[in-house]
Design an enzyme around this catalytic site. Structure first.
Site, PDB file in Angstrom:
ATOM      1  N   LEU A   1       0.857  -1.170   0.000  1.00 37.07           N
ATOM      2  CA  LEU A   1       0.000   0.000   0.000  1.00 37.07           C
ATOM      3  C   LEU A   1       0.900   1.229   0.000  1.00 37.07           C
ATOM      4  O   LEU A   1       1.948   1.223   0.653  1.00 37.07           O
ATOM      5  CB  LEU A   1      -0.893   0.038   1.251  1.00 37.07           C
ATOM      6  CG  LEU A   1      -2.039  -0.959   1.368  1.00 37.07           C
ATOM      7  CD1 LEU A   1      -2.793  -0.722   2.679  1.00 37.07           C
ATOM      8  CD2 LEU A   1      -2.999  -0.845   0.196  1.00 37.07           C
ATOM      9  N   ASP A   2       0.497   2.264  -0.710  1.00 39.56           N
ATOM     10  CA  ASP A   2       1.260   3.508  -0.668  1.00 39.56           C
ATOM     11  C   ASP A   2       1.394   3.978   0.770  1.00 39.56           C
ATOM     12  O   ASP A   2       0.515   3.716   1.614  1.00 39.56           O
ATOM     13  CB  ASP A   2       0.542   4.605  -1.467  1.00 39.56           C
ATOM     14  CG  ASP A   2       0.402   4.271  -2.943  1.00 39.56           C
ATOM     15  OD1 ASP A   2       1.119   3.371  -3.404  1.00 39.56           O
ATOM     16  OD2 ASP A   2      -0.434   4.908  -3.609  1.00 39.56           O
ATOM     17  N   ARG A   3       2.478   4.673   1.061  1.00 44.87           N
ATOM     18  CA  ARG A   3       2.694   5.187   2.416  1.00 44.87           C
ATOM     19  C   ARG A   3       1.507   6.043   2.871  1.00 44.87           C
ATOM     20  O   ARG A   3       1.097   5.982   4.037  1.00 44.87           O
ATOM     21  CB  ARG A   3       3.976   6.019   2.463  1.00 44.87           C
ATOM     22  CG  ARG A   3       4.347   6.516   3.862  1.00 44.87           C
ATOM     23  CD  ARG A   3       5.644   7.307   3.854  1.00 44.87           C
ATOM     24  NE  ARG A   3       5.524   8.540   3.085  1.00 44.87           N
ATOM     25  CZ  ARG A   3       5.029   9.671   3.591  1.00 44.87           C
ATOM     26  NH1 ARG A   3       4.619   9.720   4.849  1.00 44.87           N
ATOM     27  NH2 ARG A   3       4.953  10.752   2.853  1.00 44.87           N
TER      28      ARG A   3
ATOM     29  N   THR B   1      -1.595   5.776   1.993  1.00 45.16           N
ATOM     30  CA  THR B   1      -2.865   5.045   1.992  1.00 45.16           C
ATOM     31  C   THR B   1      -3.019   4.223   3.263  1.00 45.16           C
ATOM     32  O   THR B   1      -2.128   3.465   3.632  1.00 45.16           O
ATOM     33  CB  THR B   1      -2.961   4.111   0.772  1.00 45.16           C
ATOM     34  OG1 THR B   1      -2.827   4.879  -0.426  1.00 45.16           O
ATOM     35  CG2 THR B   1      -4.299   3.389   0.751  1.00 45.16           C
TER      36      THR B   1
END
Length: 282
Positions: free
Chosen positions: A134-136, A138
């Site tokens: 997951l993106d940082r 998100t």
């Protein structure tokens, strides 16, 4: 204080204790070096073995070792906060990853990553393998495997696109009721499906249920920007979509086949949970 050092160990320095050697060569106190080592800021490359983090302060250095120090005092002082283990199946675990926590560490540390948090907090202790990201920025559900076999099984499910991944996001403007975006990303096929859940004229934003069929970098954020409906709070993509709450993108549903029981497992975050643990205001 921030510094980066690389040392090649020769016959004159072989036999020294790693912590002592780093402290002397860097000027950082032994106590702080030990802390940095425990948080993944020191790397060792020995012979033909893969480069690895060196956490053992009393490791005896050998001739031809390559030692790397990535010391960032501010970063090392940060404490991981907000990660929650929602389900522990022993061979894998399901976590809530808050915004700001990364999936894996980098050269400078790994104590702020969900991978290391899992290794340090789960009982009994076990290795953690990240099988998706997951993106940082998100927040939401992330799956961690605890053996190479389980990691391989789940990774294969992601590769074969049999894992269901749904996201909740707030986008700028009034989107179509439903849509499919198939714009290539980085030259690779990418597919994003969305359904509008609601539209608020006052804020001129839409809440969307988004499903991704592929897993490209920043896929949802980039795809929604291409149709002129960027995710609210996105620091990188879009115009007119900045806010004070941060990225309004949440990984809310994850469904996959359990590697051990072969049963379909579904995990989902409620709006109530998100309102309690994130900046969600919907």
């Amino acid at each position: 204080m921030k510094l980066q050092q690389t040392h090649s160990i020769d016959q004159t320095t072989a036999g020294q204790i790693a912590c002592d050697f780093i402290a002397e060569s860097s000027g950082v106190s032994k106590q702080k070096v030990k802390d940095a080592m425990s948080k993944g800021a020191v790397w060792l490359k020995r012979h033909n073995k893969p480069r690895r983090r060196l956490r053992r302060a009393k490791e005896v250095l050998q001739n031809r070792d390559k030692l790397e120090l990535y010391y960032d005092e501010t970063l090392l002082a940060r404490k991981p906060e907000g990660a929650i283990c929602l389900h522990d199946a022993n061979s894998y675990s399901i976590w809530f990853k808050p915004a700001g926590v990364v999936a894996q560490g980098n050269d400078w540390c790994d104590h702020l990553s969900i991978q290391r948090i899992a290794e340090q907090t789960l009982e009994p202790k076990r290795t953690a393998f990240v099988v998706h990201r997951l993106d940082r920025e998100t927040a939401g559900l992330i799956l961690i495997a605890h053996s190479q076999g389980i990691a391989a099984n789940i990774s294969e499910q992601f590769q074969k696109r049999t894992v269901t991944k749904h996201y909740l996001c707030q986008a700028l403007g009034e989107t179509p009721a439903t849509g499919e975006i198939n714009t290539k990303l980085d030259g690779k096929a990418a597919s994003t499906l969305y359904k509008r859940l609601s539209y608020d004229a006052n804020s001129n934003t839409s809440w969307l249920d988004v499903e991704i069929l592929t897993g490209r970098t920043h896929q949802i954020r980039r795809h929604l920007e291409t149709i002129k409906h960027p995710v609210m709070g996105d620091p990188k993509y879009g115009r007119g979509n900045k806010n004070k709450q941060g990225l309004q993108l949440y990984a809310v549903k994850l469904a996959f086949t359990c590697p051990t029981t072969r049963e379909l497992k579904t995990f989902e975050l409620s709006n109530e949970f998100l309102q309690q643990h994130t900046s969600l205001t919907a």
